[in-house]
Design a protein around this motif. Structure first.
Motif, PDB file in Angstrom:
ATOM      1  N   SER A  58       0.762  -1.302  -0.281  1.00 13.90           N
ATOM      2  CA  SER A  58       0.081   0.012  -0.094  1.00 13.90           C
ATOM      3  C   SER A  58       0.682   1.757   0.306  1.00 13.90           C
ATOM      4  CB  SER A  58      -1.178  -0.236   0.943  1.00 13.90           C
ATOM      5  OG  SER A  58      -1.877  -1.374   1.133  1.00 13.90           O
ATOM      6  N   LEU A  59       0.477   2.658  -0.656  1.00  6.68           N
ATOM      7  CA  LEU A  59       0.968   3.722  -0.582  1.00  6.68           C
ATOM      8  C   LEU A  59       0.931   4.180   1.410  1.00  6.68           C
ATOM      9  CD1 LEU A  59       0.912   4.924  -4.170  1.00  6.68           C
ATOM     10  CD2 LEU A  59       2.700   4.120  -3.425  1.00  6.68           C
ATOM     11  N   MET A  60       1.715   5.210   1.407  1.00  2.00           N
ATOM     12  CA  MET A  60       1.258   6.406   2.868  1.00  2.00           C
ATOM     13  C   MET A  60       1.523   7.547   1.789  1.00  2.00           C
ATOM     14  SD  MET A  60       4.297   4.623   5.042  1.00  2.00           S
ATOM     15  CE  MET A  60       5.902   4.568   4.013  1.00  2.00           C
ATOM     16  N   GLY A  61       0.130   8.505   2.285  1.00  5.28           N
ATOM     17  CA  GLY A  61      -0.105   9.515   1.680  1.00  5.28           C
ATOM     18  C   GLY A  61      -0.972  10.067   2.135  1.00  5.28           C
ATOM     19  N   THR A  62      -1.160  11.294   1.627  1.00  3.20           N
ATOM     20  CA  THR A  62      -2.474  12.293   2.176  1.00  3.20           C
ATOM     21  C   THR A  62      -3.083  12.765   1.510  1.00  3.20           C
ATOM     22  OG1 THR A  62      -1.198  13.989   2.727  1.00  3.20           O
ATOM     23  CG2 THR A  62      -1.813  12.474   4.365  1.00  3.20           C
ATOM     24  N   LEU A  63      -4.792  12.548   1.456  1.00  2.00           N
ATOM     25  CA  LEU A  63      -5.926  13.566   0.472  1.00  2.00           C
ATOM     26  C   LEU A  63      -6.340  14.241   0.645  1.00  2.00           C
ATOM     27  CD1 LEU A  63      -6.647  13.289  -2.544  1.00  2.00           C
ATOM     28  CD2 LEU A  63      -9.102  11.425  -1.479  1.00  2.00           C
ATOM     29  N   THR A  64      -6.351  15.331   0.544  1.00  2.00           N
ATOM     30  CA  THR A  64      -6.929  16.786   1.597  1.00  2.00           C
ATOM     31  C   THR A  64      -7.493  17.010  -0.123  1.00  2.00           C
ATOM     32  OG1 THR A  64      -5.299  18.127  -0.064  1.00  2.00           O
ATOM     33  CG2 THR A  64      -4.681  17.314   2.583  1.00  2.00           C
ATOM     34  N   SER A  65      -9.142  18.046  -0.129  1.00  2.00           N
ATOM     35  CA  SER A  65     -10.071  18.632  -0.042  1.00  2.00           C
ATOM     36  C   SER A  65      -9.767  20.066  -0.268  1.00  2.00           C
ATOM     37  CB  SER A  65     -11.451  18.082   0.189  1.00  2.00           C
ATOM     38  OG  SER A  65     -12.314  19.334  -0.797  1.00  2.00           O
ATOM     39  N   GLU A  66      -9.887  20.736  -1.282  1.00  2.00           N
ATOM     40  CA  GLU A  66      -9.185  22.527  -1.132  1.00  2.00           C
ATOM     41  C   GLU A  66     -10.489  22.557  -1.863  1.00  2.00           C
ATOM     42  OE1 GLU A  66      -6.501  23.081   0.548  1.00  2.00           O
ATOM     43  OE2 GLU A  66      -5.706  21.598   0.596  1.00  2.00           O
ATOM     44  N   THR A  67     -10.598  24.119  -0.975  1.00  2.00           N
ATOM     45  CA  THR A  67     -11.848  25.301  -2.101  1.00  2.00           C
ATOM     46  C   THR A  67     -11.322  26.045  -2.853  1.00  2.00           C
ATOM     47  OG1 THR A  67     -13.643  24.113  -0.313  1.00  2.00           O
ATOM     48  CG2 THR A  67     -14.261  26.053  -2.068  1.00  2.00           C
ATOM     49  N   VAL A  68     -12.087  26.296  -4.196  1.00  2.00           N
ATOM     50  CA  VAL A  68     -11.698  27.460  -4.923  1.00  2.00           C
ATOM     51  C   VAL A  68     -11.721  28.355  -4.131  1.00  2.00           C
ATOM     52  CG1 VAL A  68     -11.296  28.742  -6.886  1.00  2.00           C
ATOM     53  CG2 VAL A  68     -11.208  26.011  -6.816  1.00  2.00           C
ATOM     54  N   GLN A  69     -11.369  29.972  -3.270  1.00  2.00           N
ATOM     55  CA  GLN A  69     -11.787  30.750  -2.725  1.00  2.00           C
ATOM     56  C   GLN A  69     -12.583  31.290  -3.829  1.00  2.00           C
ATOM     57  OE1 GLN A  69     -11.038  31.824   0.337  1.00  2.00           O
ATOM     58  NE2 GLN A  69      -9.810  29.477   0.954  1.00  2.00           N
ATOM     59  N   GLY A  70     -13.376  32.166  -3.655  1.00  2.00           N
ATOM     60  CA  GLY A  70     -14.707  32.668  -3.809  1.00  2.00           C
ATOM     61  C   GLY A  70     -15.420  32.117  -5.548  1.00  2.00           C
ATOM     62  N   TRP A  71     -15.504  30.819  -5.167  1.00  2.00           N
ATOM     63  CA  TRP A  71     -15.917  29.899  -6.636  1.00  2.00           C
ATOM     64  C   TRP A  71     -16.965  28.942  -5.901  1.00  2.00           C
ATOM     65  CZ3 TRP A  71     -16.762  31.242 -11.402  1.00  2.00           C
ATOM     66  CH2 TRP A  71     -15.347  32.123 -11.836  1.00  2.00           C
ATOM     67  N   GLY A  72     -16.691  28.043  -4.794  1.00  2.00           N
ATOM     68  CA  GLY A  72     -16.755  27.169  -3.571  1.00  2.00           C
ATOM     69  C   GLY A  72     -16.521  25.854  -4.173  1.00  2.00           C
ATOM     70  N   TYR A  73     -15.313  25.739  -5.557  1.00  2.00           N
ATOM     71  CA  TYR A  73     -15.705  25.114  -5.877  1.00  2.00           C
ATOM     72  C   TYR A  73     -14.911  23.680  -5.142  1.00  2.00           C
ATOM     73  CZ  TYR A  73     -17.715  26.409 -10.116  1.00  2.00           C
ATOM     74  OH  TYR A  73     -18.120  27.493 -11.181  1.00  2.00           O
ATOM     75  N   ASP A  74     -14.552  22.901  -5.000  1.00  2.00           N
ATOM     76  CA  ASP A  74     -13.776  21.940  -4.543  1.00  2.00           C
ATOM     77  C   ASP A  74     -12.913  20.883  -5.377  1.00  2.00           C
ATOM     78  OD1 ASP A  74     -14.949  22.200  -2.316  1.00  2.00           O
ATOM     79  OD2 ASP A  74     -15.731  20.462  -2.113  1.00  2.00           O
ATOM     80  N   TYR A  75     -11.512  21.003  -4.868  1.00  2.00           N
ATOM     81  CA  TYR A  75     -10.491  20.147  -6.074  1.00  2.00           C
ATOM     82  C   TYR A  75      -9.871  19.200  -4.556  1.00  2.00           C
ATOM     83  CZ  TYR A  75      -6.854  23.489  -5.215  1.00  2.00           C
ATOM     84  OH  TYR A  75      -6.087  24.497  -4.139  1.00  2.00           O
TER      85      TYR A  75
END
Length: 98
Positions: A58-75
């Motif tokens: 298995s790989l080790m790492g992290t997955l984070t959700s960010e929000t585009v400021q002013g738009w509300g879109y997630d990436y």
């Protein structure tokens, strides 16, 4: 730094999102338009192909959700750490596989 965006046309839908940062790769997944999109789900399988022996890895790492400021879109941003977690079984034939 702040991200400022005025309007995004249909021909430039990715302009609201931040550009690729140094050392990172950007992957864009475009899905077809569906009826009842609220009833649909998308599953992301994040990984990498490597030659491994018979042990489960298995790989080790992290997955984070960010929000585009002013738009509300997630990436999402994936940070895979060096190395991997592996079982320690004795592999008799020692052949590697993807």
């Amino acid at each position: 730094c702040g991200l400022t965006a005025m309007s995004v046309s249909a021909s430039e839908p990715l302009k609201a999102y931040p550009a690729t940062l140094p050392g990172l790769h950007r992957h864009v997944i475009q899905l077809p338009v569906l009826t009842n999109e609220d009833d649909q789900q998308v599953e992301l399988l994040i990984g990498k192909e490597e030659q491994v022996d018979c042990n489960a890895t298995s790989l080790m790492g992290t997955l984070t959700s960010e929000t585009v400021q002013g738009w509300g879109y997630d990436y999402y941003q994936v940070d895979i750490k060096p190395g991997r977690i592996s079982t320690k079984m004795a592999c008799i034939n020692q052949t590697l596989q993807k």
